[in-house]
Design a protein around this motif. Sequence first.
Motif, PDB file in Angstrom:
ATOM      1  N   THR A   5      -3.348   3.263  -7.192  1.00 18.79           N
ATOM      2  CA  THR A   5      -2.724   2.284  -6.534  1.00 18.79           C
ATOM      3  C   THR A   5      -3.543   2.367  -5.218  1.00 18.79           C
ATOM      4  O   THR A   5      -3.689   3.343  -4.669  1.00 18.79           O
ATOM      5  CB  THR A   5      -1.347   2.773  -6.178  1.00 18.79           C
ATOM      6  N   VAL A   6      -3.774   1.035  -4.996  1.00 14.92           N
ATOM      7  CA  VAL A   6      -4.597   0.966  -3.593  1.00 14.92           C
ATOM      8  C   VAL A   6      -3.562   1.041  -2.405  1.00 14.92           C
ATOM      9  O   VAL A   6      -2.798   0.323  -2.219  1.00 14.92           O
ATOM     10  CB  VAL A   6      -5.397  -0.541  -3.556  1.00 14.92           C
ATOM     11  N   VAL A   7      -4.143   2.145  -1.474  1.00 10.21           N
ATOM     12  CA  VAL A   7      -3.014   2.321  -0.237  1.00 10.21           C
ATOM     13  C   VAL A   7      -4.108   1.990   0.921  1.00 10.21           C
ATOM     14  O   VAL A   7      -3.273   2.311   2.056  1.00 10.21           O
ATOM     15  CB  VAL A   7      -2.998   3.874  -0.361  1.00 10.21           C
ATOM     16  N   HIS A  45       0.809  -0.997   0.112  1.00 12.46           N
ATOM     17  CA  HIS A  45       0.029   0.068  -0.086  1.00 12.46           C
ATOM     18  C   HIS A  45       0.841   1.248   0.010  1.00 12.46           C
ATOM     19  O   HIS A  45       0.595   2.339   0.737  1.00 12.46           O
ATOM     20  CB  HIS A  45      -1.004   0.002   1.074  1.00 12.46           C
ATOM     21  N   ALA A  46       1.892   1.286  -0.907  1.00 13.53           N
ATOM     22  CA  ALA A  46       2.750   2.353  -1.105  1.00 13.53           C
ATOM     23  C   ALA A  46       2.792   2.847  -2.501  1.00 13.53           C
ATOM     24  O   ALA A  46       2.288   2.271  -3.463  1.00 13.53           O
ATOM     25  CB  ALA A  46       4.125   1.935  -0.753  1.00 13.53           C
ATOM     26  N   LEU A  47       3.046   4.198  -2.672  1.00 13.79           N
ATOM     27  CA  LEU A  47       3.009   4.839  -3.762  1.00 13.79           C
ATOM     28  C   LEU A  47       4.275   4.996  -4.399  1.00 13.79           C
ATOM     29  O   LEU A  47       5.177   5.315  -3.659  1.00 13.79           O
ATOM     30  CB  LEU A  47       2.375   6.118  -3.756  1.00 13.79           C
ATOM     31  N   VAL A  48       4.575   4.796  -5.762  1.00 16.07           N
ATOM     32  CA  VAL A  48       5.850   4.756  -6.338  1.00 16.07           C
ATOM     33  C   VAL A  48       6.039   6.028  -7.547  1.00 16.07           C
ATOM     34  O   VAL A  48       5.098   5.832  -8.336  1.00 16.07           O
ATOM     35  CB  VAL A  48       6.289   3.461  -6.901  1.00 16.07           C
ATOM     36  N   ARG A  49       6.755   6.637  -7.552  1.00 15.91           N
ATOM     37  CA  ARG A  49       7.014   7.855  -8.489  1.00 15.91           C
ATOM     38  C   ARG A  49       8.233   7.567  -9.203  1.00 15.91           C
ATOM     39  O   ARG A  49       9.285   7.588  -8.406  1.00 15.91           O
ATOM     40  CB  ARG A  49       6.593   9.112  -7.897  1.00 15.91           C
ATOM     41  N   THR A 105       4.740   6.472   1.400  1.00 17.60           N
ATOM     42  CA  THR A 105       3.705   5.611   2.326  1.00 17.60           C
ATOM     43  C   THR A 105       2.709   6.306   3.279  1.00 17.60           C
ATOM     44  O   THR A 105       2.802   6.520   4.499  1.00 17.60           O
ATOM     45  CB  THR A 105       4.694   4.784   3.311  1.00 17.60           C
ATOM     46  N   PRO A 106       1.592   6.625   2.336  1.00 15.79           N
ATOM     47  CA  PRO A 106       0.705   7.648   3.114  1.00 15.79           C
ATOM     48  C   PRO A 106      -0.083   6.775   4.320  1.00 15.79           C
ATOM     49  O   PRO A 106      -0.250   5.574   4.076  1.00 15.79           O
ATOM     50  CB  PRO A 106      -0.219   8.108   1.950  1.00 15.79           C
ATOM     51  N   ASN A 107      -0.398   7.403   5.317  1.00 16.59           N
ATOM     52  CA  ASN A 107      -1.153   6.733   6.265  1.00 16.59           C
ATOM     53  C   ASN A 107      -2.696   6.976   6.050  1.00 16.59           C
ATOM     54  O   ASN A 107      -3.153   8.059   6.213  1.00 16.59           O
ATOM     55  CB  ASN A 107      -0.932   7.289   7.588  1.00 16.59           C
TER      56      ASN A 107
END
Length: 204
Positions: free
Chosen positions: A194-196, A73-77, A89-91
């Motif tokens: 992306t599912v977080v 559940h993290a985002l990649v750029r 890694t948004p909460n």
Amino acid sequence: MKAPRLLTLVLSMSLFGTTGALASSIWGDYQGFDKVKMLINGKEQRFQEEEAPPFLIEGNAVFPVRQLSESLHALVRWNNSTQTVSVYTPNVNLLVSEHVSTDSIKMPFGRVPHGKQIDFAVFAQVDTLKTPYHSFRISIESPSGSQAVDPHVKAAGGEKESFWYSWPFTVAFKEKGDYVVKFAIQLDEGSDYTVVAEKVIVSE
């Protein structure tokens, strides 16, 4: 711009105390390197032919950063000009509630009777989102994998690091099993979501 396949990989911890010769992998090879099996929460990760799988280099395991991050559940750029991969890694906390007032959430729930139709709201509390984003989406997946209701998409175009958001849904829980509420973020217009965060509602 998407990163080249090998640049979507990140080196992990050393797996061996020495760098002596290793036996050939039982999982085959990738461009001359031994492939390794990758499990996340006990689930084996599958890779398409055009994707770079996990493999070993001199006793170090190399993992596909995008798939690993998305599973966690993290985002990649990817920044092509600086050849840099950034992982965020948004909460994100999700809550579902049948009755809501302007100042309180009165009836949160996680289980429903099979066959019942319920009006409820999904609440998302987001913080530490340290990258700009284009939009987010709330969806509800049935036990069979289909969409239980049309997803809600919010074009945000924002840079808010923290926010609350809620949206009402009406769902008929026709199947028994786990209905999964998913909160997904789209970093750039036209990119994948992306599912977080996920929240399970059990129909029984």
